[in-house]
Design a protein around this motif. Structure first.
Motif, PDB file in Angstrom:
ATOM      1  N   PRO A 195      -5.881  -9.095 -10.670  1.00  0.00           N
ATOM      2  CA  PRO A 195      -7.020  -9.238 -11.113  1.00  0.00           C
ATOM      3  C   PRO A 195      -7.009  -9.486 -12.795  1.00  0.00           C
ATOM      4  CG  PRO A 195      -7.038  -7.155 -10.429  1.00  0.00           C
ATOM      5  CD  PRO A 195      -5.752  -7.835 -10.052  1.00  0.00           C
ATOM      6  N   THR A 196      -8.038 -10.229 -13.374  1.00  0.00           N
ATOM      7  CA  THR A 196      -8.077 -10.700 -14.834  1.00  0.00           C
ATOM      8  C   THR A 196      -7.804  -9.212 -15.716  1.00  0.00           C
ATOM      9  OG1 THR A 196     -10.271 -10.581 -14.847  1.00  0.00           O
ATOM     10  CG2 THR A 196      -8.832 -12.746 -14.794  1.00  0.00           C
ATOM     11  N   THR A 197      -8.422  -8.094 -15.150  1.00  0.00           N
ATOM     12  CA  THR A 197      -8.376  -6.773 -15.954  1.00  0.00           C
ATOM     13  C   THR A 197      -6.976  -6.248 -16.100  1.00  0.00           C
ATOM     14  OG1 THR A 197      -8.848  -5.584 -13.806  1.00  0.00           O
ATOM     15  CG2 THR A 197     -10.588  -6.024 -15.314  1.00  0.00           C
ATOM     16  N   HIS A 198      -6.185  -6.744 -15.121  1.00  0.00           N
ATOM     17  CA  HIS A 198      -4.886  -6.058 -15.352  1.00  0.00           C
ATOM     18  C   HIS A 198      -3.728  -6.838 -15.657  1.00  0.00           C
ATOM     19  CE1 HIS A 198      -6.837  -2.557 -13.548  1.00  0.00           C
ATOM     20  NE2 HIS A 198      -6.137  -1.873 -13.325  1.00  0.00           N
ATOM     21  N   ILE A 199      -3.826  -8.101 -16.221  1.00  0.00           N
ATOM     22  CA  ILE A 199      -2.734  -9.058 -16.452  1.00  0.00           C
ATOM     23  C   ILE A 199      -1.688  -8.359 -17.530  1.00  0.00           C
ATOM     24  CG2 ILE A 199      -2.330 -11.280 -17.683  1.00  0.00           C
ATOM     25  CD1 ILE A 199      -5.087 -11.934 -16.850  1.00  0.00           C
ATOM     26  N   ASP A 200      -2.120  -7.969 -18.459  1.00  0.00           N
ATOM     27  CA  ASP A 200      -1.143  -7.412 -19.493  1.00  0.00           C
ATOM     28  C   ASP A 200      -0.375  -6.230 -18.838  1.00  0.00           C
ATOM     29  OD1 ASP A 200      -1.730  -9.151 -21.490  1.00  0.00           O
ATOM     30  OD2 ASP A 200      -3.138  -7.884 -22.396  1.00  0.00           O
ATOM     31  N   LYS A 201      -0.931  -5.317 -18.067  1.00  0.00           N
ATOM     32  CA  LYS A 201      -0.448  -4.172 -17.553  1.00  0.00           C
ATOM     33  C   LYS A 201       0.738  -4.639 -16.680  1.00  0.00           C
ATOM     34  CE  LYS A 201      -0.977   0.251 -15.576  1.00  0.00           C
ATOM     35  NZ  LYS A 201      -1.944   1.308 -14.780  1.00  0.00           N
ATOM     36  N   PRO A 207     -10.349  -0.197  -0.687  1.00  0.00           N
ATOM     37  CA  PRO A 207     -10.408  -1.205  -1.635  1.00  0.00           C
ATOM     38  C   PRO A 207     -10.527  -0.868  -3.121  1.00  0.00           C
ATOM     39  CG  PRO A 207     -12.295  -1.625  -0.634  1.00  0.00           C
ATOM     40  CD  PRO A 207     -11.632  -0.411   0.078  1.00  0.00           C
ATOM     41  N   TYR A 208      -9.854  -1.452  -4.107  1.00  0.00           N
ATOM     42  CA  TYR A 208     -10.289  -1.010  -5.526  1.00  0.00           C
ATOM     43  C   TYR A 208     -11.446  -1.973  -5.861  1.00  0.00           C
ATOM     44  CZ  TYR A 208      -9.172  -1.534 -10.665  1.00  0.00           C
ATOM     45  OH  TYR A 208      -9.647  -1.448 -11.899  1.00  0.00           O
ATOM     46  N   ILE A 209     -11.436  -3.119  -5.365  1.00  0.00           N
ATOM     47  CA  ILE A 209     -12.609  -4.096  -5.532  1.00  0.00           C
ATOM     48  C   ILE A 209     -13.325  -4.399  -4.199  1.00  0.00           C
ATOM     49  CG2 ILE A 209     -13.588  -6.124  -6.488  1.00  0.00           C
ATOM     50  CD1 ILE A 209     -11.142  -6.247  -8.565  1.00  0.00           C
ATOM     51  N   SER A 264       8.721  -2.142  -7.363  1.00  0.00           N
ATOM     52  CA  SER A 264       8.269  -0.899  -7.519  1.00  0.00           C
ATOM     53  C   SER A 264       7.527  -0.867  -8.899  1.00  0.00           C
ATOM     54  CB  SER A 264       9.412   0.442  -7.680  1.00  0.00           C
ATOM     55  OG  SER A 264      10.077   0.159  -6.557  1.00  0.00           O
ATOM     56  N   SER A 265       7.964  -1.172  -9.826  1.00  0.00           N
ATOM     57  CA  SER A 265       7.356  -1.125 -11.195  1.00  0.00           C
ATOM     58  C   SER A 265       5.880  -1.935 -11.131  1.00  0.00           C
ATOM     59  CB  SER A 265       7.851  -1.628 -12.452  1.00  0.00           C
ATOM     60  OG  SER A 265       9.180  -0.932 -12.419  1.00  0.00           O
ATOM     61  N   MET A 266       6.050  -3.134 -10.604  1.00  0.00           N
ATOM     62  CA  MET A 266       4.983  -4.076 -10.095  1.00  0.00           C
ATOM     63  C   MET A 266       3.890  -3.285  -9.458  1.00  0.00           C
ATOM     64  SD  MET A 266       4.883  -7.721  -8.366  1.00  0.00           S
ATOM     65  CE  MET A 266       5.034  -6.882  -6.553  1.00  0.00           C
ATOM     66  N   HIS A 275      -0.025  -2.189 -10.583  1.00  0.00           N
ATOM     67  CA  HIS A 275      -1.223  -3.072 -10.197  1.00  0.00           C
ATOM     68  C   HIS A 275      -2.368  -2.206  -9.701  1.00  0.00           C
ATOM     69  CE1 HIS A 275      -2.876  -6.432  -7.689  1.00  0.00           C
ATOM     70  NE2 HIS A 275      -2.109  -7.182  -8.234  1.00  0.00           N
ATOM     71  N   PRO A 276      -3.566  -2.695  -9.751  1.00  0.00           N
ATOM     72  CA  PRO A 276      -4.513  -1.734  -9.026  1.00  0.00           C
ATOM     73  C   PRO A 276      -4.979  -1.759  -7.800  1.00  0.00           C
ATOM     74  CG  PRO A 276      -5.681  -3.516 -10.186  1.00  0.00           C
ATOM     75  CD  PRO A 276      -3.943  -3.817 -10.292  1.00  0.00           C
ATOM     76  N   TYR A 277      -4.631  -2.795  -6.882  1.00  0.00           N
ATOM     77  CA  TYR A 277      -4.867  -3.059  -5.631  1.00  0.00           C
ATOM     78  C   TYR A 277      -3.808  -2.000  -4.626  1.00  0.00           C
ATOM     79  CZ  TYR A 277      -7.272  -7.492  -6.652  1.00  0.00           C
ATOM     80  OH  TYR A 277      -8.005  -8.463  -7.101  1.00  0.00           O
ATOM     81  N   GLU A 278      -4.755  -1.702  -3.560  1.00  0.00           N
ATOM     82  CA  GLU A 278      -4.219  -0.881  -2.558  1.00  0.00           C
ATOM     83  C   GLU A 278      -2.906  -1.605  -1.926  1.00  0.00           C
ATOM     84  OE1 GLU A 278      -5.776   1.944   1.196  1.00  0.00           O
ATOM     85  OE2 GLU A 278      -6.735   0.107   0.920  1.00  0.00           O
TER      86      GLU A 278
END
Ligand SMILES: [Zn+2]
Length: 365
Positions: A141-147, A184-186, A214-216, A220-223
Protein backbone atom coordinates in the motif's frame (compact mmCIF):
# COMPACT_ATOMS: atom_id res chain seq x y z
CA UNK A 1 14.52 -22.41 18.14
CA UNK A 2 13.53 -25.33 15.94
CA UNK A 3 16.43 -27.10 14.25
CA UNK A 4 14.73 -26.76 10.86
CA UNK A 5 14.56 -22.97 11.33
CA UNK A 6 18.31 -22.80 12.10
CA UNK A 7 19.08 -25.03 9.11
CA UNK A 8 16.94 -22.87 6.82
CA UNK A 9 18.90 -19.79 7.89
CA UNK A 10 22.27 -21.51 7.48
CA UNK A 11 21.40 -22.91 4.06
CA UNK A 12 20.07 -19.60 2.76
CA UNK A 13 23.67 -18.37 3.05
CA UNK A 14 25.59 -21.65 2.63
CA UNK A 15 23.39 -23.72 0.28
CA UNK A 16 24.07 -27.45 0.13
CA UNK A 17 24.14 -27.39 -3.67
CA UNK A 18 27.47 -25.51 -3.57
CA UNK A 19 29.17 -28.64 -2.19
CA UNK A 20 31.06 -31.02 -4.47
CA UNK A 21 29.15 -34.15 -5.55
CA UNK A 22 31.50 -36.44 -3.58
CA UNK A 23 30.87 -34.50 -0.37
CA UNK A 24 28.29 -35.26 2.34
CA UNK A 25 26.81 -32.14 3.91
CA UNK A 26 23.66 -31.06 5.76
CA UNK A 27 21.86 -32.62 8.71
CA UNK A 28 23.61 -35.99 9.06
CA UNK A 29 22.03 -37.03 12.39
CA UNK A 30 18.95 -35.61 14.09
CA UNK A 31 15.34 -34.54 14.08
CA UNK A 32 14.45 -31.42 12.07
CA UNK A 33 11.62 -30.68 14.54
CA UNK A 34 13.74 -30.74 17.72
CA UNK A 35 14.30 -27.60 19.75
CA UNK A 36 17.85 -26.21 19.83
CA UNK A 37 19.20 -23.90 22.53
CA UNK A 38 22.93 -24.75 22.63
CA UNK A 39 25.20 -25.31 19.65
CA UNK A 40 28.77 -26.67 19.70
CA UNK A 41 30.99 -25.75 16.74
CA UNK A 42 34.05 -27.85 15.92
CA UNK A 43 36.25 -28.90 12.98
CA UNK A 44 35.12 -32.53 13.26
CA UNK A 45 33.34 -34.81 15.73
CA UNK A 46 35.00 -37.73 17.53
CA UNK A 47 34.04 -39.41 20.81
CA UNK A 48 35.76 -36.70 22.91
CA UNK A 49 33.77 -34.00 21.11
CA UNK A 50 30.50 -35.89 21.60
CA UNK A 51 31.30 -36.33 25.33
CA UNK A 52 32.07 -32.60 25.52
CA UNK A 53 28.65 -31.94 23.92
CA UNK A 54 26.89 -34.22 26.43
CA UNK A 55 28.64 -32.50 29.39
CA UNK A 56 27.58 -29.08 28.11
CA UNK A 57 23.95 -30.04 27.35
CA UNK A 58 24.47 -29.32 23.65
CA UNK A 59 21.52 -29.86 21.30
CA UNK A 60 23.35 -29.44 18.00
CA UNK A 61 26.96 -30.05 16.90
CA UNK A 62 28.07 -28.25 13.72
CA UNK A 63 31.22 -29.65 12.09
CA UNK A 64 33.25 -28.71 9.04
CA UNK A 65 34.40 -32.23 8.13
CA UNK A 66 31.43 -34.50 7.35
CA UNK A 67 30.72 -36.74 10.36
CA UNK A 68 29.45 -39.48 8.03
CA UNK A 69 31.46 -39.72 4.84
CA UNK A 70 31.84 -43.34 3.77
CA UNK A 71 28.73 -45.32 2.90
CA UNK A 72 27.36 -47.23 5.92
CA UNK A 73 25.38 -50.44 5.59
CA UNK A 74 24.56 -50.84 9.27
CA UNK A 75 24.55 -48.65 12.35
CA UNK A 76 25.42 -50.59 15.49
CA UNK A 77 27.73 -50.23 18.46
CA UNK A 78 30.29 -52.79 17.22
CA UNK A 79 31.56 -50.17 14.77
CA UNK A 80 33.12 -46.89 16.05
CA UNK A 81 31.03 -44.63 13.81
CA UNK A 82 27.89 -46.64 14.58
CA UNK A 83 28.64 -46.31 18.31
CA UNK A 84 29.01 -42.52 17.99
CA UNK A 85 25.77 -42.16 15.98
CA UNK A 86 23.99 -44.27 18.61
CA UNK A 87 25.44 -42.05 21.38
CA UNK A 88 24.30 -38.87 19.62
CA UNK A 89 20.75 -40.17 19.16
CA UNK A 90 20.52 -41.48 22.74
CA UNK A 91 21.55 -38.06 24.02
CA UNK A 92 19.20 -36.11 21.72
CA UNK A 93 22.10 -34.38 19.95
CA UNK A 94 21.79 -33.49 16.28
CA UNK A 95 24.82 -33.21 14.01
CA UNK A 96 25.10 -30.94 10.98
CA UNK A 97 28.12 -30.74 8.64
CA UNK A 98 29.03 -27.91 6.26
CA UNK A 99 32.12 -28.76 4.27
CA UNK A 100 32.90 -27.82 0.66
CA UNK A 101 29.75 -25.65 0.54
CA UNK A 102 31.32 -23.62 3.36
CA UNK A 103 34.73 -23.56 1.62
CA UNK A 104 33.15 -22.33 -1.61
CA UNK A 105 30.43 -19.94 -0.37
CA UNK A 106 30.89 -16.21 -0.05
CA UNK A 107 31.79 -15.42 3.60
CA UNK A 108 32.81 -19.04 4.15
CA UNK A 109 36.09 -20.50 5.36
CA UNK A 110 38.35 -19.20 2.59
CA UNK A 111 36.95 -15.68 2.87
CA UNK A 112 37.40 -15.83 6.65
CA UNK A 113 41.05 -16.88 6.15
CA UNK A 114 41.62 -13.94 3.76
CA UNK A 115 40.11 -11.47 6.25
CA UNK A 116 42.13 -12.93 9.12
CA UNK A 117 45.33 -12.38 7.11
CA UNK A 118 44.28 -8.92 5.97
CA UNK A 119 44.29 -9.94 2.27
CA UNK A 120 41.82 -7.56 0.64
CA UNK A 121 39.66 -7.57 -2.52
CA UNK A 122 40.00 -11.29 -2.95
CA UNK A 123 38.64 -13.10 -5.98
CA UNK A 124 37.70 -16.75 -6.53
CA UNK A 125 40.66 -18.95 -7.57
CA UNK A 126 38.63 -21.71 -9.25
CA UNK A 127 35.02 -21.00 -10.17
CA UNK A 128 32.65 -23.90 -9.37
CA UNK A 129 29.22 -22.20 -9.42
CA UNK A 130 27.64 -18.96 -10.48
CA UNK A 131 25.10 -17.49 -8.10
CA UNK A 132 21.41 -17.98 -8.93
CA UNK A 133 19.46 -14.72 -9.02
CA UNK A 134 15.77 -14.15 -8.27
CA UNK A 135 13.37 -11.32 -9.04
CA UNK A 136 11.21 -10.48 -6.05
CA UNK A 137 7.98 -8.54 -6.67
CA UNK A 138 5.89 -7.37 -3.72
CA UNK A 139 2.60 -5.41 -3.63
CA UNK A 140 2.61 -2.61 -1.03
CA UNK A 141 0.00 0.00 0.00
CA UNK A 142 1.26 3.52 -0.81
CA UNK A 143 1.67 4.34 2.91
CA UNK A 144 4.44 1.74 3.30
CA UNK A 145 6.50 2.09 0.09
CA UNK A 146 9.62 3.55 1.75
CA UNK A 147 9.47 1.22 4.74
CA UNK A 148 9.34 -1.91 2.58
CA UNK A 149 11.93 -0.59 0.09
CA UNK A 150 14.34 0.19 2.93
CA UNK A 151 13.81 -3.23 4.51
CA UNK A 152 14.57 -4.92 1.16
CA UNK A 153 17.71 -2.84 0.61
CA UNK A 154 18.93 -3.24 4.22
CA UNK A 155 18.63 -7.03 3.85
CA UNK A 156 20.88 -6.87 0.76
CA UNK A 157 18.36 -6.97 -2.11
CA UNK A 158 18.82 -4.72 -5.16
CA UNK A 159 22.59 -4.93 -5.68
CA UNK A 160 23.66 -4.57 -9.34
CA UNK A 161 27.40 -4.11 -9.86
CA UNK A 162 28.49 -1.09 -7.84
CA UNK A 163 24.90 0.10 -7.26
CA UNK A 164 22.74 -0.67 -4.23
CA UNK A 165 19.01 0.05 -3.56
CA UNK A 166 18.07 -0.88 -7.16
CA UNK A 167 14.34 -1.47 -7.64
CA UNK A 168 11.47 -0.62 -9.98
CA UNK A 169 8.03 0.55 -8.81
CA UNK A 170 4.75 0.64 -10.74
CA UNK A 171 1.35 1.79 -9.51
CA UNK A 172 -1.91 -0.15 -9.66
CA UNK A 173 -4.94 -1.24 -7.71
CA UNK A 174 -4.85 -4.30 -5.48
CA UNK A 175 -8.08 -6.11 -4.63
CA UNK A 176 -8.93 -8.63 -1.92
CA UNK A 177 -11.84 -9.84 0.21
CA UNK A 178 -11.04 -10.66 3.88
CA UNK A 179 -12.59 -14.03 4.85
CA UNK A 180 -13.59 -15.47 8.25
CA UNK A 181 -10.74 -15.57 10.83
CA UNK A 182 -8.75 -12.91 8.96
CA UNK A 183 -7.53 -9.75 10.65
CA UNK A 184 -7.19 -7.27 7.76
CA UNK A 185 -5.00 -4.16 8.05
CA UNK A 186 -7.32 -2.47 5.52
CA UNK A 187 -10.96 -3.42 4.79
CA UNK A 188 -13.72 -5.40 6.49
CA UNK A 189 -14.71 -9.06 6.66
CA UNK A 190 -16.64 -10.27 3.62
CA UNK A 191 -16.28 -7.03 1.64
CA UNK A 192 -14.30 -6.69 -1.57
CA UNK A 193 -11.61 -4.06 -1.01
CA UNK A 194 -9.77 -2.02 -3.66
CA UNK A 195 -6.50 -0.41 -2.52
CA UNK A 196 -3.97 1.85 -4.26
CA UNK A 197 -0.82 -0.23 -4.24
CA UNK A 198 2.67 -0.13 -5.67
CA UNK A 199 4.45 -3.17 -7.07
CA UNK A 200 8.11 -3.05 -6.02
CA UNK A 201 10.45 -5.29 -8.01
CA UNK A 202 14.04 -5.97 -7.05
CA UNK A 203 16.81 -8.52 -7.60
CA UNK A 204 17.99 -10.95 -4.91
CA UNK A 205 20.80 -13.54 -4.94
CA UNK A 206 19.83 -16.99 -3.64
CA UNK A 207 22.13 -16.87 -0.60
CA UNK A 208 20.16 -14.03 1.01
CA UNK A 209 16.68 -14.76 -0.38
CA UNK A 210 15.35 -16.19 2.92
CA UNK A 211 16.56 -13.18 4.94
CA UNK A 212 15.20 -10.68 2.40
CA UNK A 213 11.75 -12.27 2.45
CA UNK A 214 11.66 -12.24 6.29
CA UNK A 215 12.66 -8.55 6.40
CA UNK A 216 10.09 -7.68 3.72
CA UNK A 217 7.28 -9.46 5.59
CA UNK A 218 8.27 -7.75 8.88
CA UNK A 219 8.15 -4.30 7.25
CA UNK A 220 4.87 -4.93 5.38
CA UNK A 221 1.60 -3.97 7.14
CA UNK A 222 -0.63 -6.72 5.65
CA UNK A 223 -1.54 -9.92 7.47
CA UNK A 224 -0.94 -11.84 4.23
CA UNK A 225 1.77 -10.30 2.08
CA UNK A 226 1.30 -10.84 -1.66
CA UNK A 227 4.66 -11.40 -3.35
CA UNK A 228 6.14 -13.36 -6.27
CA UNK A 229 9.59 -14.88 -6.71
CA UNK A 230 10.93 -15.64 -10.19
CA UNK A 231 14.15 -17.50 -10.95
CA UNK A 232 16.19 -15.48 -13.46
CA UNK A 233 18.40 -16.51 -16.37
CA UNK A 234 20.82 -13.66 -15.51
CA UNK A 235 23.82 -14.98 -13.59
CA UNK A 236 25.15 -13.48 -10.36
CA UNK A 237 28.59 -13.49 -8.81
CA UNK A 238 30.86 -16.48 -9.23
CA UNK A 239 31.70 -18.64 -6.26
CA UNK A 240 34.32 -21.33 -6.04
CA UNK A 241 37.26 -22.91 -4.34
CA UNK A 242 40.18 -20.87 -3.06
CA UNK A 243 40.79 -17.16 -3.17
CA UNK A 244 43.41 -14.93 -4.74
CA UNK A 245 44.40 -11.42 -3.67
CA UNK A 246 46.89 -8.75 -4.66
CA UNK A 247 48.81 -7.38 -1.69
CA UNK A 248 49.05 -3.62 -1.20
CA UNK A 249 52.75 -3.86 -0.34
CA UNK A 250 55.19 -6.50 -1.50
CA UNK A 251 56.61 -8.67 1.24
CA UNK A 252 59.10 -11.52 1.16
CA UNK A 253 58.04 -15.13 1.35
CA UNK A 254 59.72 -15.35 4.77
CA UNK A 255 57.84 -12.29 6.07
CA UNK A 256 54.59 -13.81 4.81
CA UNK A 257 55.36 -17.08 6.61
CA UNK A 258 55.94 -15.18 9.86
CA UNK A 259 52.68 -13.29 9.42
CA UNK A 260 50.74 -16.53 8.90
CA UNK A 261 52.37 -18.12 11.95
CA UNK A 262 51.36 -15.15 14.04
CA UNK A 263 47.77 -14.94 12.76
CA UNK A 264 47.12 -18.70 13.02
CA UNK A 265 49.04 -18.88 16.31
CA UNK A 266 51.29 -21.72 15.16
CA UNK A 267 55.06 -22.25 15.61
CA UNK A 268 55.80 -24.31 12.56
CA UNK A 269 54.98 -24.25 8.85
CA UNK A 270 56.61 -25.88 5.82
CA UNK A 271 57.65 -23.81 2.85
CA UNK A 272 58.57 -24.69 -0.74
CA UNK A 273 60.44 -21.94 -2.59
CA UNK A 274 62.88 -19.11 -2.06
CA UNK A 275 62.34 -17.29 1.25
CA UNK A 276 63.65 -14.03 -0.27
CA UNK A 277 61.15 -14.01 -3.16
CA UNK A 278 58.98 -10.90 -3.32
CA UNK A 279 55.31 -11.79 -2.92
CA UNK A 280 52.72 -9.57 -4.58
CA UNK A 281 49.81 -11.91 -5.20
CA UNK A 282 48.70 -14.69 -2.83
CA UNK A 283 46.40 -17.66 -3.43
CA UNK A 284 44.74 -19.49 -0.54
CA UNK A 285 43.01 -22.88 -0.43
CA UNK A 286 42.14 -24.01 3.09
CA UNK A 287 42.48 -27.71 3.91
CA UNK A 288 43.87 -30.00 1.20
CA UNK A 289 44.56 -27.61 -1.65
CA UNK A 290 48.18 -28.35 -2.56
CA UNK A 291 47.15 -29.85 -5.91
CA UNK A 292 46.02 -26.38 -6.97
CA UNK A 293 49.55 -24.93 -7.14
CA UNK A 294 49.56 -24.96 -10.97
CA UNK A 295 46.16 -23.26 -11.10
CA UNK A 296 47.44 -20.66 -8.61
CA UNK A 297 50.56 -20.08 -10.74
CA UNK A 298 48.46 -19.71 -13.94
CA UNK A 299 46.30 -17.18 -12.09
CA UNK A 300 49.35 -15.03 -11.42
CA UNK A 301 49.85 -15.88 -7.75
CA UNK A 302 53.40 -15.81 -6.36
CA UNK A 303 52.53 -18.24 -3.59
CA UNK A 304 49.85 -20.78 -2.67
CA UNK A 305 48.97 -20.99 1.02
CA UNK A 306 47.33 -24.32 1.86
CA UNK A 307 47.74 -27.64 3.71
CA UNK A 308 48.68 -31.26 2.95
CA UNK A 309 51.55 -30.66 0.48
CA UNK A 310 52.96 -34.01 -0.71
CA UNK A 311 56.66 -34.57 -1.52
CA UNK A 312 56.22 -35.00 -5.30
CA UNK A 313 53.88 -32.02 -5.56
CA UNK A 314 56.50 -29.99 -3.67
CA UNK A 315 59.18 -31.07 -6.20
CA UNK A 316 56.88 -30.17 -9.11
CA UNK A 317 56.12 -26.78 -7.55
CA UNK A 318 59.85 -26.09 -7.20
CA UNK A 319 60.43 -27.11 -10.84
CA UNK A 320 57.90 -24.56 -12.14
CA UNK A 321 59.12 -21.86 -9.75
CA UNK A 322 55.98 -21.75 -7.59
CA UNK A 323 56.18 -20.99 -3.89
CA UNK A 324 53.90 -22.99 -1.58
CA UNK A 325 53.32 -22.49 2.15
CA UNK A 326 51.93 -25.60 3.85
CA UNK A 327 50.38 -24.49 7.14
CA UNK A 328 48.93 -27.94 7.78
CA UNK A 329 45.40 -29.11 7.04
CA UNK A 330 44.35 -28.72 10.68
CA UNK A 331 45.69 -25.19 11.14
CA UNK A 332 44.06 -23.80 7.99
CA UNK A 333 40.70 -25.22 9.05
CA UNK A 334 40.50 -25.11 12.86
CA UNK A 335 39.46 -21.46 12.31
CA UNK A 336 36.12 -22.96 11.16
CA UNK A 337 34.96 -22.52 14.78
CA UNK A 338 35.55 -18.75 14.62
CA UNK A 339 34.25 -18.35 11.05
CA UNK A 340 30.92 -20.09 11.66
CA UNK A 341 30.46 -18.53 15.12
CA UNK A 342 30.45 -15.06 13.56
CA UNK A 343 27.51 -16.11 11.40
CA UNK A 344 25.63 -18.06 14.11
CA UNK A 345 25.96 -15.22 16.65
CA UNK A 346 23.46 -13.27 14.54
CA UNK A 347 20.81 -15.99 15.02
CA UNK A 348 18.83 -14.96 18.08
CA UNK A 349 17.81 -17.52 20.69
CA UNK A 350 20.76 -19.91 20.48
CA UNK A 351 24.00 -20.05 22.47
CA UNK A 352 27.11 -20.97 20.49
CA UNK A 353 30.08 -22.67 22.16
CA UNK A 354 33.46 -23.40 20.51
CA UNK A 355 34.86 -26.85 21.24
CA UNK A 356 37.93 -27.04 23.51
CA UNK A 357 39.06 -30.45 22.26
CA UNK A 358 42.39 -30.36 20.42
CA UNK A 359 41.79 -32.39 17.26
CA UNK A 360 45.20 -31.99 15.61
CA UNK A 361 46.47 -35.55 15.14
CA UNK A 362 50.08 -34.32 14.66
CA UNK A 363 52.56 -33.25 17.33
CA UNK A 364 55.86 -31.47 16.61
CA UNK A 365 58.69 -33.00 18.68
ZN1 LIG B 1 39.54 -30.38 5.80
Amino acid sequence: MLLKTIIKKIESKYPLNLAYDWDNVGLLVGDFDMNVEKVLVVLEANEKVIDEAIENNIDLIITHHPFIFKKMNKINTMDLKGKLIHKLIKNDIALYSMHTNFDIAYDGLNDYFMKLMGFENSKVLEVTNTETLYKLAVYVPTTHIDKVKNALADAGAGHIGNYSHCSFSSQGVGSFKPLDNSNPYIGSLGELELVEEVKIETIVPQRILGGVISSMINAHPYEEVAYDIYKLENKGNSVGLGRISKLQDNITLEELCNKIKEKLNIDHIRVVGNLNDKINKVAVVTGSGADMFKKAKRSGADVLITGDMKYHDAQDALDIGMNVIDCGHFDTEDIFKDAISIYLDDIKGIEVIKSNINLNPFKIV
